[in-house]
Every structure is written in C-alpha cells, then in structure tokens.
Design a protein around this motif. Structure first.
Motif, mmCIF file in Angstrom:
data_model
loop_
_atom_site.group_PDB
_atom_site.id
_atom_site.type_symbol
_atom_site.label_atom_id
_atom_site.label_comp_id
_atom_site.label_asym_id
_atom_site.label_seq_id
_atom_site.Cartn_x
_atom_site.Cartn_y
_atom_site.Cartn_z
ATOM 1 N N MET A 1 -25.755 30.882 122.291
ATOM 2 C CA MET A 1 -27.128 31.307 122.405
ATOM 3 C C MET A 1 -27.208 32.634 123.149
ATOM 4 S SD MET A 1 -29.396 27.928 123.079
ATOM 5 C CE MET A 1 -28.374 27.194 124.353
ATOM 6 N N GLU A 2 -28.227 33.393 122.812
ATOM 7 C CA GLU A 2 -28.456 34.703 123.415
ATOM 8 C C GLU A 2 -29.680 34.625 124.327
ATOM 9 O OE1 GLU A 2 -26.384 37.456 122.838
ATOM 10 O OE2 GLU A 2 -25.176 35.924 121.820
ATOM 11 N N ILE A 3 -29.480 34.947 125.601
ATOM 12 C CA ILE A 3 -30.531 34.885 126.608
ATOM 13 C C ILE A 3 -30.809 36.296 127.102
ATOM 14 C CG2 ILE A 3 -31.161 34.012 128.893
ATOM 15 C CD1 ILE A 3 -29.081 31.721 128.349
ATOM 16 N N LEU A 4 -32.077 36.676 127.101
ATOM 17 C CA LEU A 4 -32.487 37.960 127.660
ATOM 18 C C LEU A 4 -33.143 37.680 129.004
ATOM 19 C CD1 LEU A 4 -32.919 41.020 127.504
ATOM 20 C CD2 LEU A 4 -35.010 40.560 126.183
ATOM 21 N N TYR A 5 -32.550 38.197 130.089
ATOM 22 C CA TYR A 5 -33.079 38.019 131.438
ATOM 23 C C TYR A 5 -33.654 39.342 131.931
ATOM 24 C CZ TYR A 5 -33.642 37.299 136.373
ATOM 25 O OH TYR A 5 -34.191 37.217 137.628
ATOM 26 N N LEU A 6 -34.894 39.295 132.436
ATOM 27 C CA LEU A 6 -35.585 40.489 132.914
ATOM 28 C C LEU A 6 -35.913 40.333 134.392
ATOM 29 C CD1 LEU A 6 -37.987 40.802 129.864
ATOM 30 C CD2 LEU A 6 -35.738 41.854 130.180
ATOM 31 N N HIS A 7 -35.298 41.166 135.215
ATOM 32 C CA HIS A 7 -35.484 41.098 136.667
ATOM 33 C C HIS A 7 -36.848 41.630 137.076
ATOM 34 C CE1 HIS A 7 -34.988 45.443 137.160
ATOM 35 N NE2 HIS A 7 -33.962 45.364 136.321
ATOM 36 N N GLY A 8 -37.178 41.417 138.339
ATOM 37 C CA GLY A 8 -38.422 41.922 138.904
ATOM 38 C C GLY A 8 -38.321 43.386 139.288
ATOM 39 N N LEU A 9 -39.366 43.879 139.947
ATOM 40 C CA LEU A 9 -39.495 45.303 140.249
ATOM 41 C C LEU A 9 -38.318 45.858 141.043
ATOM 42 C CD1 LEU A 9 -41.321 47.788 140.017
ATOM 43 C CD2 LEU A 9 -42.422 47.069 142.145
ATOM 44 N N LYS A 10 -37.918 45.178 142.090
ATOM 45 C CA LYS A 10 -36.826 45.673 142.928
ATOM 46 C C LYS A 10 -35.612 44.760 142.832
ATOM 47 C CE LYS A 10 -40.081 47.583 146.248
ATOM 48 N NZ LYS A 10 -40.616 47.466 147.602
ATOM 49 N N GLY A 11 -35.533 43.981 141.781
ATOM 50 C CA GLY A 11 -34.484 42.980 141.691
ATOM 51 C C GLY A 11 -33.380 43.315 140.722
ATOM 52 N N ASN A 12 -32.505 42.353 140.584
ATOM 53 C CA ASN A 12 -31.443 42.373 139.588
ATOM 54 C C ASN A 12 -30.978 40.933 139.409
ATOM 55 O OD1 ASN A 12 -29.906 41.771 141.838
ATOM 56 N ND2 ASN A 12 -28.780 43.688 141.828
ATOM 57 N N LEU A 13 -30.134 40.702 138.462
ATOM 58 C CA LEU A 13 -29.600 39.364 138.240
ATOM 59 C C LEU A 13 -28.364 39.201 139.112
ATOM 60 C CD1 LEU A 13 -29.683 36.681 136.750
ATOM 61 C CD2 LEU A 13 -28.371 37.748 134.905
ATOM 62 N N THR A 14 -28.448 38.299 140.087
ATOM 63 C CA THR A 14 -27.313 38.082 140.984
ATOM 64 C C THR A 14 -26.182 37.372 140.250
ATOM 65 O OG1 THR A 14 -28.098 35.928 141.749
ATOM 66 C CG2 THR A 14 -28.856 37.893 142.981
ATOM 67 N N ARG A 15 -25.002 37.467 140.807
ATOM 68 C CA ARG A 15 -23.835 36.810 140.222
ATOM 69 C C ARG A 15 -24.066 35.297 140.104
ATOM 70 N NH1 ARG A 15 -20.151 34.093 142.532
ATOM 71 N NH2 ARG A 15 -20.568 34.890 144.607
ATOM 72 N N GLU A 16 -24.637 34.678 141.146
ATOM 73 C CA GLU A 16 -24.854 33.226 141.119
ATOM 74 C C GLU A 16 -25.827 32.823 140.014
ATOM 75 O OE1 GLU A 16 -23.837 34.546 145.255
ATOM 76 O OE2 GLU A 16 -25.439 35.118 143.887
ATOM 77 N N LYS A 17 -26.888 33.561 139.860
ATOM 78 C CA LYS A 17 -27.876 33.242 138.822
ATOM 79 C C LYS A 17 -27.316 33.535 137.433
ATOM 80 C CE LYS A 17 -31.871 33.679 141.831
ATOM 81 N NZ LYS A 17 -33.096 34.425 142.149
ATOM 82 N N ARG A 18 -26.534 34.595 137.303
ATOM 83 C CA ARG A 18 -25.887 34.889 136.018
ATOM 84 C C ARG A 18 -24.983 33.733 135.608
ATOM 85 N NH1 ARG A 18 -24.637 38.905 132.460
ATOM 86 N NH2 ARG A 18 -25.620 40.571 133.637
ATOM 87 N N GLU A 19 -24.208 33.204 136.555
ATOM 88 C CA GLU A 19 -23.315 32.083 136.246
ATOM 89 C C GLU A 19 -24.094 30.866 135.762
ATOM 90 O OE1 GLU A 19 -20.922 31.518 139.764
ATOM 91 O OE2 GLU A 19 -19.774 33.354 139.389
ATOM 92 N N ILE A 20 -25.235 30.605 136.359
ATOM 93 C CA ILE A 20 -26.085 29.494 135.911
ATOM 94 C C ILE A 20 -26.513 29.719 134.471
ATOM 95 C CG2 ILE A 20 -28.331 28.383 136.233
ATOM 96 C CD1 ILE A 20 -27.912 29.010 139.316
ATOM 97 N N LEU A 21 -27.009 30.914 134.177
ATOM 98 C CA LEU A 21 -27.468 31.213 132.817
ATOM 99 C C LEU A 21 -26.327 31.222 131.813
ATOM 100 C CD1 LEU A 21 -30.094 34.014 133.516
ATOM 101 C CD2 LEU A 21 -30.516 31.601 132.987
ATOM 102 N N GLU A 22 -25.160 31.696 132.225
ATOM 103 C CA GLU A 22 -24.025 31.757 131.304
ATOM 104 C C GLU A 22 -23.550 30.372 130.873
ATOM 105 O OE1 GLU A 22 -21.290 34.323 133.401
ATOM 106 O OE2 GLU A 22 -22.045 36.093 132.345
ATOM 107 N N SER A 23 -23.895 29.335 131.613
ATOM 108 C CA SER A 23 -23.534 27.987 131.164
ATOM 109 C C SER A 23 -24.363 27.579 129.945
ATOM 110 C CB SER A 23 -23.688 26.977 132.306
ATOM 111 O OG SER A 23 -25.042 26.790 132.642
#
Length: 164
Positions: A1-23
C-alpha cells in the motif's frame, strides 16, 4: 500500500512515526514549505496523482491538505488536529468532491491550543451530506502535538476501521 503523510507547519515525519506507518505500506513524506507555497494541495495532487496513493494522513495544516487530497484521490484519510477552519499561513481551498465513499478518521485533542476542536467539529458537521464517512475521536489526553504512543494507537484504529 502507498501512504502519503503530510506534516504540520513546523513538523516532519519522525523516524518512530515512519516506522509505525511502514508496517502498513510504503510511505511518501514530502517536505512541505507551506509559508512559501499557497497552492500546496493542488501541487501535491499533481505530484501524486499517478502514484496510486491508497491513504492520506496529515497533521494540523497537513491534515487540512490531507482532507482535500483524500477527496481528490477518492481515498480515505487519517487527520490529526486538522486545521480545516483557519490556517496560520494562507492556503488555497480546493473544491475537490469525491464521488466514491471514503472514510475520514479525525483525531481531535481537547487540550489543543493551536487548532480549535470545536471549530473543526462545526466544519465537519457541515460536511455530513458529502459522500464521506466520518469517525471522530475526541481525546481528552491530547494537545496539538501527537505523541508517538497516541499516533500508534490512532493509526491502528484507522486501519481497523478500514478492514474490519
């Protein structure tokens, strides 16, 4: 599956959250300069329209963009404290409508002092006649920032709603 993640104004996708989504699938997480581009949603639509995105996930102003991209792509979305009513930087509001029924799983923090959850609920109530199913989780333990533990809980809940 292909997931598009869009961070907030001053944010980014952290390594921990990326790992959750990559599962759950392959993660696209572009760096977005909201202050420099008032047409973020349209530009992201054009960039990802042919990438077979299955789900859109966004936080704050990224949740704003994810809301409209989910309509454009006719896909489901997970929205954390989406800035649907007011944004701290100007963004064009597109008019994409979805002809396919999709789910928008919205997470609102009762302690959010950046995005007013009451305004978001009012906005969503005006969307009830659209071809969208809403689930809304109003969390008493959540402010504007999303701790990893809550992120993981809500991502799991989102995918359970989709597949069960």
């Amino acid at each position: 599956m292909e997931i598009l993640y869009l961070h907030g104004l001053k944010g980014n996708l952290t390594r921990e959250k990326r790992e959750i989504l990559e599962s759950y699938g392959h993660v696209h997480a572009p760096t977005i300069f909201y202050r420099d581009n008032h047409k973020v949603v349209n530009d992201l639509k054009n960039e990802y329209i042919n990438k077979d995105i299955d789900f859109v996930i966004g936080t704050s102003i990224g949740g704003f963009a994810a809301f409209y991209l989910a309509n454009a792509f006719q896909k489901s979305a997970l929205l954390f404290n989406p800035a649907l009513v007011t944004q701290s930087v100007k963004q064009e509001i597109p008019t994409y409508k979805s002809s396919k029924r999709n789910l928008k799983h919205v997470i609102l923090g009762a302690k959010d002092d950046v995005v007013d959850p009451a305004e978001t609920l009012n906005f969503l109530s005006n969307q009830l006649k659209t071809n969208t199913a809403f689930t809304i989780n109003y969390r008493l333990d959540l402010a504007h920032r999303i701790p990893v533990e809550i992120f993981q809980e809500e991502v799991e809940s989102f995918f359970k709603h989709l597949y069960f």
